[in-house]
Design an enzyme around this catalytic site. Structure first.
Site, PDB file in Angstrom:
ATOM      1  N   THR A   1       0.850  -1.196   0.000  1.00 52.44           N
ATOM      2  CA  THR A   1       0.000   0.000   0.000  1.00 52.44           C
ATOM      3  C   THR A   1       0.880   1.238   0.000  1.00 52.44           C
ATOM      4  O   THR A   1       1.921   1.275   0.672  1.00 52.44           O
ATOM      5  CB  THR A   1      -0.940   0.017   1.222  1.00 52.44           C
ATOM      6  OG1 THR A   1      -1.757   1.196   1.175  1.00 52.44           O
ATOM      7  CG2 THR A   1      -0.181  -0.008   2.531  1.00 52.44           C
TER       8      THR A   1
ATOM      9  N   HIS B   1       2.393 -11.497  14.414  1.00 53.59           N
ATOM     10  CA  HIS B   1       3.409 -12.060  15.296  1.00 53.59           C
ATOM     11  C   HIS B   1       3.088 -13.493  15.707  1.00 53.59           C
ATOM     12  O   HIS B   1       3.922 -14.170  16.340  1.00 53.59           O
ATOM     13  CB  HIS B   1       3.542 -11.182  16.546  1.00 53.59           C
ATOM     14  CG  HIS B   1       4.893 -11.246  17.189  1.00 53.59           C
ATOM     15  ND1 HIS B   1       5.864 -12.149  16.818  1.00 53.59           N
ATOM     16  CD2 HIS B   1       5.434 -10.511  18.192  1.00 53.59           C
ATOM     17  CE1 HIS B   1       6.940 -11.968  17.556  1.00 53.59           C
ATOM     18  NE2 HIS B   1       6.699 -10.978  18.402  1.00 53.59           N
TER      19      HIS B   1
END
Length: 463
Positions: free
Chosen positions: A381, A434
């Site tokens: 993006t 994560h």
């Protein structure tokens, strides 16, 4: 006669919103001709006629939510009558004098008229079996309500069971208007959007009056919990796509252990290549050499070194993808969409630029197909096009990585202990999940992207 139904859209899409009708009742239509535009969670699609004929009846209005397989219109094979309404064996048209009294009236199904016998004489200008407004028997009102998709006896926004079109009920909620205060022209007593327009000068009463300024001051100056204001406000309904974007972004933050790491890239080498090669590149490929092809190449190269960034979690497994379908975020007036460049690792710089430009054009012209938006493995993006200097992009679930590009800005950079230069620098950000990507891998991925961009010749070798 044939029914116009909402077609199958995609495996994950079960409903849509009618944006607008391109044809009106009584219009002749041809097979394949577009009748209406639908908005889904991802793209806008067109609803087409499956046969030649006359659009006899429109059953759902713009703004209505419709389900896949639902009947939204009727097409008759015969020509329309002189008044522009086609005859239909299942729908009895309302006489002209009643239609003139209420231009928004819809034809009433014959089975509704037969649902309850008339208990009191009808006025001369109203067809037999239909009584005006609240004078109609409860059973007839319930039958008519059922015909228009409303539950019998349901209280719709404080109307006490009063008949109203879905669009009128929605408008009443948005404007906080009590429908009982709106005068209707429909002989059936049904309130339409046109009745709101006709009663604008009648100053309809709001269901909840605005709290006086004195009460607000006594409450410590806080606005009333009902959301009323003493100053002008504009009510803008959320579009289906904006609702979906909001749900997906919030869901990504709730389900993923999302972290963001940052680095900066010296864009000197890339800008030098573009300056030297731009003219020849345009002549050969009829498209400019932009930044997105460099970043896409760098991302693919880094994903090969750190494959968990190209994976996703599915139940109790990690799916590591051995292909590189890179999503490129595109901003449109309706919201952000992420079309996918397929097999980006197999495309040249020119191929990438052409693919990205083509998808961006389709997005802005509302021509994207659902297949253009499905199956990406990683997303890029570019907030720098709007001047963003730094941001933390949100994951495009179920992907576990997204790279954010930002504005190129001249900044002093230390060359050695004694010298510094003004260089075109860009901050880049990697948001990652994560749960399966550790900080070491995430930082290593971003450093690899930086190295490839600052030495663009290696992009050819990594490709």
């Amino acid at each position: 006669m044939s029914e116009v139904r909402i077609p199958e859209l995609a495996e994950s899409i079960t409903e849509a919103t009618i944006v607008n009708w391109l044809k009106a009742e009584g219009d002749r239509v041809s097979q394949g001709e577009v009748l209406a535009e639908l908005e889904t969670d991802k793209v806008n699609v067109e609803l087409s006629a499956e046969q030649d004929g006359t659009l006899t009846k429109i059953l759902r209005e713009p703004g209505d939510t419709v389900q896949v397989g639902e009947v939204v219109a009727i097409i008759s094979q015969g020509a329309g009558n002189e008044e522009g309404t086609a005859a239909s064996p299942d729908i009895e048209a309302v006489p002209a004098d009643v239609k003139a009294a209420s231009p928004d009236i819809e034809a009433v199904p014959a089975d509704v008229k037969a649902a309850s016998p008339v208990q009191t004489p009808a006025p001369a200008h109203v067809p037999s079996g239909i009584e005006a407004n609240a004078a109609q028997p409860a059973s007839t009102a319930n039958a008519v309500r059922s015909a228009y998709g409303e539950e019998a006896g349901a209280d719709t926004h404080g109307e006490g069971g009063r008949l109203a079109t879905p669009a009128a009920r929605r408008l009443a909620r948005e404007l906080n208007i009590d429908i009982n205060q709106v005068r209707g022209q429909d002989p059936l007593g049904r309130i339409t959007v046109e009745d709101f327009k006709a009663n604008q000068t009648g100053q309809p009463q709001a269901r909840q009056a605005k709290a006086p300024a004195a009460q607000n001051r006594q409450a410590g100056g806080k606005a009333a919990s009902s959301g009323s204001f003493d100053k002008p406000v504009e009510h803008i309904p959320l579009t289906r796509r904006r609702k979906t974007i909001a749900e997906r972004l919030v869901n990504a933050q709730h389900t993923a252990a999302m972290l963001t790491t940052f680095n900066e890239v010296d864009m000197t080498a890339i800008m030098d290549v573009r300056k030297r090669r731009q003219e020849k590149f345009v002549k050969e490929h009829n498209i400019k050499l932009g930044f997105m092809s460099f970043f896409t190449k760098a991302v693919v190269g880094a994903l090969k070194f750190f494959p968990l960034l190209n994976a996703e979690i599915k139940e109790d497994e990690i799916l590591v993808k051995k292909f590189y379908d890179i999503g490129i975020a595109v901003s449109t007036n309706e919201g952000l969409v992420v079309p996918v460049v397929r097999d980006a690792d197999r495309l040249s710089f020119a191929g990438l630029e052409q693919a990205i430009a083509g998808l961006a054009e389709k997005a802005r012209n509302k021509k994207l197909a659902l297949s253009d938006l499905q199956g990406g493995t990683f997303t890029i993006t570019n907030g720098g096009t709007f001047g963003s200097l730094l941001s933390t992009p949100i994951l495009n679930a179920p992907q576990v990585g997204i790279l954010g590009m930002h504005k190129i800005q001249l900044r002093p950079v230390a060359i050695d202990k004694e010298h510094s230069e003004n260089r075109p620098m860009m901050y880049i950000a990697l948001s990652y999940d994560h749960r399966i990507v550790d900080g070491k891998e995430a930082v290593g991925f971003l450093v690899k992207v930086k190295e490839l961009l600052e030495d663009p010749e290696t992009l050819l070798l990594e490709g």
